[in-house]
Design an enzyme around this catalytic site. Structure first.
Site, PDB file in Angstrom:
ATOM      1  N   ASP A 451      33.314 -83.233  97.077  1.00  0.00           N
ATOM      2  CA  ASP A 451      34.596 -83.492  96.735  1.00  0.00           C
ATOM      3  C   ASP A 451      35.026 -83.233  95.232  1.00  0.00           C
ATOM      4  O   ASP A 451      34.136 -82.525  94.678  1.00  0.00           O
ATOM      5  CB  ASP A 451      34.425 -84.992  96.719  1.00  0.00           C
ATOM      6  CG  ASP A 451      36.272 -85.676  97.026  1.00  0.00           C
ATOM      7  OD1 ASP A 451      37.056 -84.787  97.159  1.00  0.00           O
ATOM      8  OD2 ASP A 451      36.081 -86.654  97.284  1.00  0.00           O
ATOM      9  N   ASP A 516      43.528 -87.309 102.924  1.00  0.00           N
ATOM     10  CA  ASP A 516      43.154 -88.598 102.584  1.00  0.00           C
ATOM     11  C   ASP A 516      43.813 -89.603 103.574  1.00  0.00           C
ATOM     12  O   ASP A 516      43.401 -90.894 103.600  1.00  0.00           O
ATOM     13  CB  ASP A 516      43.206 -88.776 101.130  1.00  0.00           C
ATOM     14  CG  ASP A 516      41.768 -88.454 100.308  1.00  0.00           C
ATOM     15  OD1 ASP A 516      40.887 -87.903 100.748  1.00  0.00           O
ATOM     16  OD2 ASP A 516      41.936 -88.607  98.973  1.00  0.00           O
TER      17      ASP A 516
END
Length: 712
Positions: A451, A516
């Protein structure tokens, strides 16, 4: 000096590219439908004869791969150099052409006054019709030269390409398409976020007025780069249009000593004569054939369970075991332990950089949860954010100088974290050791979710120099180093969702986290936009919670499953919220995906032109023997009856058995066409030309059709 060709002809299976070398400045003369031998170089020259215009140059400045100020070009130059002298006015001339094959060539040009060399390398992938090209500059002078700008090869476009489709968005709303008419002047976008970005994907599509998903001419452009970038599309007054894309460099970011070189990121270009869907299919085929690791992608892509929206930072071994039990029961094949497992990480304000297991939460390490997951028949993955550090961490307290920063400027707050300076070898060595220690101690870890959750706002390295270019290269290098040490570990590229999706990072990774947002309605437009360049097999798509944590929308689980089914499928929720009926439905959805993922991940995508009420598409097998088509109702139809659904991409000479495979039950006001057509056989020509009447459904409904070729 060798004789230079007037033209160089590169070709792929369906495209021809003629590069004009006549004036010593190589550039695109023709790029489009593959031409036969009947079309000669003389014809190309004669048909494009231009005359002297009023109050204009006697002869137009060539629109080459790298337009130069030294040539008198009045658009945006493709190169900008600074040596404190005359390098700004560089103007190169072609000195050699290495025509390697019918699909590959390198053009070498030099400025013997300024001692600057340019190399343009172009290579067609024959079967996919995708062209990969770069520009390289070499400094042969005895003066240091700062490269302020160097675009990948500039592409001149035909004058009927008057529409520009761009990709914009924000966090949780990536890949939103916007189409504009080009105008006299420039469409220009620049990205300074230090990553690919949520809002400015480095790709665009040029097309004509009549282009649709299945007809018309169009060109796709994508810059394969995960750092800062710029895009420019300009219509010049003399009716010439060009596309120019490249890395956006900071001051003194690239300074070349004698003999040193800089190469632009690769630009990927393709042409379609059969609409937008065909263009996307070409990019998808290129990705599958050239960028993906066959070790992972020639086997079924496992269904994920990701813990993030299930528990966030509330890690507990017994809780995780219960989540693994339910995930395994539904049919998940990979369990990914997201953020929260390492030292001090009870919230997002601490812990980044200290990549050791938090023994307060995991007193016996990760083995108890990993062993439990493996016993349940799932593989195990784990989350890292290597490029970041929290001020509240042992790493930052020991090495506050290890972050990117600019002297005298306060760090901008962004998710309570700073960006580590990966251009320092000691930082990369530290990160590699931390990750390597975890992967070595727990050899069952076979997957990393990598990430990156903030922009690079202060990009100065330890010497005060802008460092996004070197930082991006260092990230690629660290990923490669981890993979070399652990070749069986897959790596997902995530950046708060889809802020690092591009072919540059894909050459080093194996999957993208698309967004997301797990809101199924949002995902339909996000995944549709992403599909212009990214195939479904690497597009992470999860079944989210009953009430979406980002939008608050309550979407039926059948729709959430039906949307997630058409990517690299998974789920991301607290499965303890599920009723037994929902568990059964999720299990059946996973089974349907498993039975068809060979088709979903390897077939040809066919987007269907939208009418505003639904987002529809299909996946058709390469051999046309089977297909899945999705009808995704977004809004209630404006008429009492919805329109017909016209299938595409089938074998027009064949017949197909038609089945409704999702959902199992569909609320209907009265009996509909679905009760009539199930398991019946219909000709492909009727399915495509007339279509099937759609049922009256509630908005937020997904219906999936399966078509199976019937033997004659």
């Amino acid at each position: 000096m060798p004789t230079l060709p007037k033209y160089v002809h590169l070709q792929s299976q369906d495209s021809s590219l003629f590069i004009d070398c006549r004036r010593g400045v190589p550039g695109v003369h023709y790029f489009g439908v593959k031409l036969s031998e009947r079309s000669t170089e003389n014809m190309l020259s004669e048909l494009s004869t231009r005359q002297e215009a009023k109050c204009a140059l006697v002869e137009e400045v060539p629109l080459g791969f790298t337009p130069c100020l030294g040539d008198g070009f009045t658009g945006h130059p493709g190169i900008s150099l600074d040596d404190g002298g005359i390098a700004w006015s560089v103007g190169t001339r072609l000195v050699s052409v290495e025509h390697v094959s019918e699909s590959e060539a390198t053009f070498v040009s030099r400025d013997d006054i300024r001692h600057i060399e340019l190399q343009h390398h172009l290579r067609f992938d024959h079967s996919s019709n995708v062209l990969e090209c770069t520009t390289k500059v070499i400094n042969h002078s005895d003066q240091d030269v700062s490269v302020d700008d160097l675009a990948a090869p500039t592409f001149a476009l035909p004058d009927h390409m008057t529409k520009l489709m761009a990709f914009e968005g924000r966090w949780s709303q990536e890949f939103q398409t916007r189409t504009i008419d080009i105008f006299l002047g420039a469409y220009s976008r620049e990205n300074r976020r230090g990553k690919t970005s949520h809002d400015n994907f480095p790709g665009l599509v040029m097309h004509d007025t009549h282009t649709t998903e299945r007809q018309g001419q169009c060109y796709g452009f994508h810059l394969g780069w995960s750092g800062n970038h710029r895009t420019r599309v300009e219509l010049l007054p003399e009716q010439r249009t060009y596309v120019q894309m490249g890395e956006l460099l900071g001051n003194n970011e690239i300074v070349l000593a004698q003999g040193e070189e800089y190469c632009s990121p690769s630009l990927f270009v393709s042409f379609s004569n059969s609409g937008l869907t065909k263009l996307s299919q070409q990019f998808h085929n290129f990705v599958r054939q050239t960028l993906l690791n066959p070790q992972f992608h020639q086997k079924p892509r496992p269904i994920h369970y990701n813990t993030w929206e299930g528990i966030y930072f509330n890690h507990d071994v017994n809780t995780l075991k219960s989540l693994a039990d339910i995930a395994a029961e539904t049919g998940a094949e990979r369990f990914v332990l997201d953020d929260g497992w390492f030292k001090g990480r009870r919230h997002d304000k601490a812990g980044l950089g200290d990549w050791i297991v938090d023994t307060k939460i995991y007193p016996n390490g990760l083995s108890p949860i990993i062993d439990h997951v493996v016993e349940k028949g799932m593989s195990f993955g784990i989350w890292f954010e290597p490029e970041m550090v929290n001020p509240d961490s042992d790493l930052f307290r020991a090495h506050p100088d290890w972050v990117l920063q600019t002297q005298g400027n306060q760090q901008i707050a962004f998710r309570h974290q700073y960006v580590l300076d990966l251009t320092r070898s000691e930082v990369c060595d530290y990160l590699f050791k931390q990750m390597n220690d975890i992967l070595s101690e727990y050899p069952h870890i076979s997957y990393i979710k990598w990430d990156m959750n903030r922009d690079i706002n202060h990009a100065g390295n330890q010497y005060g120099i802008s460092a996004v270019h070197a930082q991006t290269k260092a990230v690629y290098g660290l990923i490669d180093r981890v993979k070399a040490a652990h070749p069986k570990v897959e790596i997902e590229s995530c950046s708060s969702g889809g802020a690092r999706i591009d072919y540059g990072v894909l050459a080093h990774t194996d999957r993208f986290w698309t967004s997301d947002s797990n809101d199924a309605l949002d995902r339909l437009s996000i995944q549709r936009g992403c599909s212009f360049f990214i195939p479904s097999g690497i597009m992470g798509s999860h079944v989210g919670p009953r009430d979406c944590h980002i939008t608050g929308r309550h979407i039926p689980i059948s729709t959430r499953i039906g949307v997630a089914m058409f990517g690299h499928m998974g789920m991301e929720m607290d499965p303890r919220e599920l009723t037994q009926e929902e568990v059964a439905l999720l299990k059946r959805g996973f089974e349907l995906h498993k039975a068809n993922r060979h088709l979903i991940h390897n077939g040809d995508l066919f987007r269907i032109d939208s009418n505003g009420d639904s987002i529809d598409f299909g996946i058709v097998a390469k051999d046309k023997r089977e297909a899945l088509f999705a009808y995704n109702s977004i809004n209630e139809t404006k008429r009492t009856q919805p329109r017909k659904y016209r299938f595409v991409g089938l074998d027009p000479e064949a017949s197909y058995q038609l089945n409704i495979v999702w959902p199992g039950k569909l609320y209907e006001y009265t009996p509909s066409v679905l009760q009539v057509i199930e398991n019946k056989i219909y000709s492909a020509e009727l399915l495509m030309q007339m279509g099937v009447q759609l049922p009256i459904t509630f908005p937020q409904t997904t219906v999936v059709f399966k078509l199976s070729l019937c033997k004659s």
